[in-house]
Write a protein that holds these residues in place. Structure first.
Motif, PDB file in Angstrom:
ATOM      1  N   ALA A 213       4.117  -9.777  -5.074  1.00  0.00           N
ATOM      2  CA  ALA A 213       3.700  -9.917  -3.675  1.00  0.00           C
ATOM      3  C   ALA A 213       4.212  -8.777  -2.807  1.00  0.00           C
ATOM      4  O   ALA A 213       3.502  -8.291  -1.918  1.00  0.00           O
ATOM      5  CB  ALA A 213       4.181 -11.256  -3.126  1.00  0.00           C
ATOM      6  N   VAL A 214       5.448  -8.341  -3.047  1.00  0.00           N
ATOM      7  CA  VAL A 214       6.026  -7.267  -2.232  1.00  0.00           C
ATOM      8  C   VAL A 214       5.296  -5.952  -2.476  1.00  0.00           C
ATOM      9  O   VAL A 214       4.985  -5.206  -1.531  1.00  0.00           O
ATOM     10  CB  VAL A 214       7.527  -7.117  -2.521  1.00  0.00           C
ATOM     11  N   ALA A 215       5.007  -5.656  -3.745  1.00  0.00           N
ATOM     12  CA  ALA A 215       4.289  -4.418  -4.063  1.00  0.00           C
ATOM     13  C   ALA A 215       2.914  -4.403  -3.408  1.00  0.00           C
ATOM     14  O   ALA A 215       2.480  -3.384  -2.847  1.00  0.00           O
ATOM     15  CB  ALA A 215       4.159  -4.274  -5.582  1.00  0.00           C
ATOM     16  N   LEU A 216       2.226  -5.537  -3.450  1.00  0.00           N
ATOM     17  CA  LEU A 216       0.903  -5.632  -2.825  1.00  0.00           C
ATOM     18  C   LEU A 216       1.008  -5.491  -1.306  1.00  0.00           C
ATOM     19  O   LEU A 216       0.182  -4.818  -0.678  1.00  0.00           O
ATOM     20  CB  LEU A 216       0.253  -6.967  -3.180  1.00  0.00           C
ATOM     21  N   ALA A 217       2.041  -6.124  -0.730  1.00  0.00           N
ATOM     22  CA  ALA A 217       2.206  -6.054   0.728  1.00  0.00           C
ATOM     23  C   ALA A 217       2.506  -4.636   1.192  1.00  0.00           C
ATOM     24  O   ALA A 217       1.962  -4.170   2.206  1.00  0.00           O
ATOM     25  CB  ALA A 217       3.327  -6.998   1.159  1.00  0.00           C
ATOM     26  N   ASN A 218       3.358  -3.928   0.456  1.00  0.00           N
ATOM     27  CA  ASN A 218       3.688  -2.548   0.833  1.00  0.00           C
ATOM     28  C   ASN A 218       2.465  -1.644   0.739  1.00  0.00           C
ATOM     29  O   ASN A 218       2.223  -0.799   1.611  1.00  0.00           O
ATOM     30  CB  ASN A 218       4.797  -2.006  -0.066  1.00  0.00           C
ATOM     31  N   TYR A 219       1.693  -1.812  -0.318  1.00  0.00           N
ATOM     32  CA  TYR A 219       0.485  -1.005  -0.483  1.00  0.00           C
ATOM     33  C   TYR A 219      -0.510  -1.324   0.631  1.00  0.00           C
ATOM     34  O   TYR A 219      -1.127  -0.429   1.218  1.00  0.00           O
ATOM     35  CB  TYR A 219      -0.116  -1.277  -1.858  1.00  0.00           C
ATOM     36  N   GLY A 220      -0.646  -2.615   0.952  1.00  0.00           N
ATOM     37  CA  GLY A 220      -1.546  -3.000   2.038  1.00  0.00           C
ATOM     38  C   GLY A 220      -1.126  -2.414   3.367  1.00  0.00           C
ATOM     39  O   GLY A 220      -1.960  -1.944   4.152  1.00  0.00           O
ATOM     40  N   ALA A 221       0.187  -2.402   3.636  1.00  0.00           N
ATOM     41  CA  ALA A 221       0.682  -1.835   4.894  1.00  0.00           C
ATOM     42  C   ALA A 221       0.389  -0.342   4.976  1.00  0.00           C
ATOM     43  O   ALA A 221       0.038   0.185   6.042  1.00  0.00           O
ATOM     44  CB  ALA A 221       2.177  -2.092   5.023  1.00  0.00           C
ATOM     45  N   ALA A 222       0.519   0.357   3.845  1.00  0.00           N
ATOM     46  CA  ALA A 222       0.239   1.797   3.827  1.00  0.00           C
ATOM     47  C   ALA A 222      -1.251   2.066   4.048  1.00  0.00           C
ATOM     48  O   ALA A 222      -1.628   3.007   4.763  1.00  0.00           O
ATOM     49  CB  ALA A 222       0.696   2.399   2.505  1.00  0.00           C
ATOM     50  N   LEU A 223      -2.098   1.247   3.443  1.00  0.00           N
ATOM     51  CA  LEU A 223      -3.542   1.401   3.656  1.00  0.00           C
ATOM     52  C   LEU A 223      -3.904   1.117   5.109  1.00  0.00           C
ATOM     53  O   LEU A 223      -4.792   1.770   5.680  1.00  0.00           O
ATOM     54  CB  LEU A 223      -4.304   0.462   2.724  1.00  0.00           C
ATOM     55  N   PHE A 224      -3.226   0.158   5.706  1.00  0.00           N
ATOM     56  CA  PHE A 224      -3.436  -0.130   7.126  1.00  0.00           C
ATOM     57  C   PHE A 224      -3.109   1.099   7.963  1.00  0.00           C
ATOM     58  O   PHE A 224      -3.859   1.480   8.872  1.00  0.00           O
ATOM     59  CB  PHE A 224      -2.564  -1.317   7.522  1.00  0.00           C
ATOM     60  N   ALA A 225      -1.992   1.745   7.642  1.00  0.00           N
ATOM     61  CA  ALA A 225      -1.598   2.947   8.380  1.00  0.00           C
ATOM     62  C   ALA A 225      -2.633   4.058   8.233  1.00  0.00           C
ATOM     63  O   ALA A 225      -2.834   4.852   9.152  1.00  0.00           O
ATOM     64  CB  ALA A 225      -0.233   3.429   7.899  1.00  0.00           C
ATOM     65  N   LYS A 226      -3.300   4.117   7.086  1.00  0.00           N
ATOM     66  CA  LYS A 226      -4.322   5.142   6.853  1.00  0.00           C
ATOM     67  C   LYS A 226      -5.657   4.792   7.495  1.00  0.00           C
ATOM     68  O   LYS A 226      -6.559   5.623   7.547  1.00  0.00           O
ATOM     69  CB  LYS A 226      -4.531   5.333   5.347  1.00  0.00           C
ATOM     70  N   GLY A 227      -5.793   3.539   7.941  1.00  0.00           N
ATOM     71  CA  GLY A 227      -7.055   3.127   8.542  1.00  0.00           C
ATOM     72  C   GLY A 227      -8.038   2.530   7.566  1.00  0.00           C
ATOM     73  O   GLY A 227      -9.191   2.277   7.922  1.00  0.00           O
ATOM     74  N   ASP A 228      -7.607   2.259   6.343  1.00  0.00           N
ATOM     75  CA  ASP A 228      -8.465   1.618   5.357  1.00  0.00           C
ATOM     76  C   ASP A 228      -8.286   0.105   5.497  1.00  0.00           C
ATOM     77  O   ASP A 228      -7.644  -0.556   4.684  1.00  0.00           O
ATOM     78  CB  ASP A 228      -8.088   2.083   3.944  1.00  0.00           C
TER      79      ASP A 228
END
Length: 647
Positions: A213-228
């Motif tokens: 869950a943490v790995a998925l959440a971190n990746y999701g947060a980074a994609l959010f920052a990129k605008g994806d």
């Protein structure tokens, strides 16, 4: 070698026990070691290994006793390392340092001894000495990825984030397959404010641990920052299903939903995050923000004021106060609103103001004050009106972004020499400035509680070609002032449908060009694109492209139009400043300056924006994702254009 069922078996050994411990099987390791010690109670390595098992199980007190017994049998350097760590874990820093010192003196080439010493020195807040010890360990193993990672983590803990990132990069070059190195590098990039760059590294971790869950959440947060946003939402939803009690995940999911326009879903997620951590000021402000966007301002105001009175961090209180400011401005409560709006200064990067003191708005006796642009081009255009009342208290030096400079040079006050427009690179101090002030701070500093009335600041700028000489009929309150034209001339309409995509909530304020399709059915109209970099090929009707140039060239083009239709971008402000009829396609929960607090009801029942009397709103009636929420306002614009054509 002993035989069992015809098969050779390995003799139990300390190495075998340590191998079991390394994969987390402490119980079997301890069983094996106890067997060894029953056979030979003088086995120092076995006693030391038992100390390692005790430490791994969190029993530092037993580890101290076991390591001490091993040292009593044979004082090896690595025994002292284990003893030092165990003593430190029990809070005995000085005895720990003594043990580590023995290890360093007896095994100076063992990097583990120096790492133990570094941990102890750091615990004693002897940071510089701790860094020296860590760098010594790294010199002993310069090709060891883990040593670089340890130093990077240390540097980050002590505020040297940029160097930590560089050190982490070296670790990755040494071991590009090391997933944990990717994770640490991504975390350090996030701490350095470079979350977009962290995305590929978090992606490696999420690929390696797709159920985490943490790995998925971190990746999701980074994609959010990129605008994806769509992929970010999918990952964050997956993470939230696996770990529903993670407030950070629920917060990021809520913010993604906000960015996509799904405000109801955002309210649910941000509310759930706050329920999990009720006294987190950051989560309170986030929840208040979505409530404000949903029109639940009374609830939002209570939350913002609550955080203001907490012993929260300075930044969290500033966020709460700034959000309170925009809420108050949206409601027309300008006196307190302007003061609270000033909290944004604590949230913005430092401005190059030559260390001039902030102007408090008092009369300077003619001494010059530097007024500077702070945020977007639209904000700059909107607040230029405050230069006029500022002139009553000081001489004015004006600094604006380069893209606006030639346009601002056409202001009447600049043209007649009442305001000095600074050249690019010109120092305000050299021009005599004694203080400075952001344009956006002028209402608060000058004590002007209501919006300073609109005035045609470019009315004498005929040298700039802004005056088109066309007689106009101002339809006061409707924003439909249109040039008198002969019946054969078509209506000239400017279009801008999207803002800067780097803005986090751009998806809500911008639209796909396809949304403008209803305008194709309006006869007698010639469309001019005001969308920079757009060719017009994807529109369902013919549109002239916007020529290259700065804001002055765009202003000259706008001056020749009959009406401007735009979303909330600098074009809305440009048309409004020029007094051009501007129809604003406004998102649900739009900006404070288009809200009811900035609207005046006219005697005929119409409405007029206090900032731009020529502006007319066409707002979304409900929140939502994608093109759907734009259907009604665009249809209303098409109907309004039909009426104009028939006039």
């Amino acid at each position: 070698m002993p035989q069992k069922n015809g098969m050779a078996t390995q003799e139990p050994s300390v190495e075998q026990a340590l191998a079991l411990l390394s994969v987390g099987d402490a119980e079997r390791a301890a069983t094996l070691l106890r067997a060894l010690l029953r056979e030979d109670s003088s086995d120092a390595e076995a006693w030391h290994a038992m100390a390692c098992v005790a430490r791994a199980g969190g029993d530092a007190q037993s580890a101290i006793a076991l390591a001490g017994r091993a040292i009593g049998l044979r004082p090896e350097g690595h025994f002292h390392i284990t003893l030092a760590h165990a003593l430190l874990e029990q809070g005995h820093a000085e005895p720990a340092r003594a043990a580590a010192n023995v290890a360093v003196m007896t095994t100076p080439r063992d990097p583990r001894a120096h790492e133990a010493m570094a941990a102890i020195l750091e615990a004693e807040n002897r940071v510089q000495e701790a860094e020296v010890a860590l760098r010594t360990a790294l010199r002993l193993r310069p090709l060891d990825c883990e040593k670089h990672l340890s130093l990077a983590a240390f540097l980050a803990r002590h505020g040297q984030v940029a160097e930590a990132v560089q050190t982490s990069e070296k670790a990755l070059r040494l071991a590009p397959e090391n997933v944990f190195a990717h994770n640490q590098h991504a975390v350090l990039l996030e701490r350095a404010g470079r979350m977009r760059e962290a995305e590929p590294f978090f992606a490696v971790v999420a690929t390696a641990f797709p159920q985490d869950a943490v790995a998925l959440a971190n990746y999701g947060a980074a994609l959010f920052a990129k605008g994806d946003f769509e992929q970010a939402r999918s990952l964050l939803q997956d993470s939230a299903r696996r770990a529903p009690d993670a407030p950070e995940t629920r917060t990021n999911l809520g913010l993604v939903q906000m960015a996509l326009g799904a405000l109801d879903e955002a309210e649910q997620e941000l509310g759930a995050a706050l329920a999990l951590r009720k006294h987190d000021a950051r989560l309170v402000v986030n929840y208040g923000t979505v409530l404000s966007d949903l029109g639940r301002r009374q609830e939002a105001e209570a939350l913002f004021r609550q955080v203001e009175n907490w012993e929260a961090s300075e930044q969290d209180r500033a966020r709460a106060r700034f959000n309170l400011g925009t809420l108050l401005l949206a409601e027309g409560r300008f006196h307190e609103g302007w003061q609270a709006f000033e909290a944004r200064q604590s949230l913005l990067p430092a401005r190059p103001t030559e260390e001039l003191p902030q102007w408090d708005g008092a009369d300077t006796g003619g001494a010059p004050v530097l007024l500077y642009a702070e945020q977007g081009l639209g904000d700059t255009l909107q607040f230029l009106r405050y230069v006029e009342p500022a002139l009553e208290r000081a001489s004015i030096l004006l600094a604006v972004p380069e893209g606006l400079r030639s346009l601002v040079a056409q202001m009447e006050s600049v043209q007649v020499g009442r305001v000095t427009l600074l050249e690019k690179g010109q120092a305000a101090r050299s021009a005599g400035a004694v203080a400075c002030c952001s344009l956006l701070s002028l209402p608060a500093r000058l004590g002007l509680d209501t919006p300073y009335p609109w005035a045609q600041v470019f009315k004498n700028a005929d040298a700039g070609g802004l005056s088109d000489g066309v007689v106009r009929i101002p339809l006061r309150g409707s924003g439909d002032g249109i040039a008198l034209q002969s019946a054969v001339k078509p209506l000239r309409v400017g279009l801008c449908w999207a803002g800067n995509p780097s803005y986090r909530f751009d998806r809500r304020r911008s639209m796909a060009s396809a949304c403008l399709a209803p305008l194709a059915d309006v006869p007698g109209v010639v469309f001019q694109s005001l969308q920079r970099g757009h060719t017009g090929e994807d529109l369902p009707f013919s549109v002239a492209p916007l020529p290259e140039g700065d804001m002055l060239s765009t202003a000259r083009l706008v001056a020749e139009l009959d009406v401007v239709i735009t979303v909330d971008t600098v074009i809305a402000h440009l048309a409004g400043v020029l007094g051009k009829p501007v129809w604003l396609l406004n998102r649900f929960g739009g900006d404070w300056r288009w809200a009811e607090g900035s609207t005046r009801v006219l005697p005929d029942g119409g409405a007029e924006n206090l900032w731009y009397p020529s502006l007319r709103l066409f707002s979304q009636s409900a929140p939502g994702e994608g093109n759907g929420p734009w259907e009604k306002p665009v249809k209303a614009v098409a109907e309004a254009l039909h009426k104009l054509v028939k006039m």
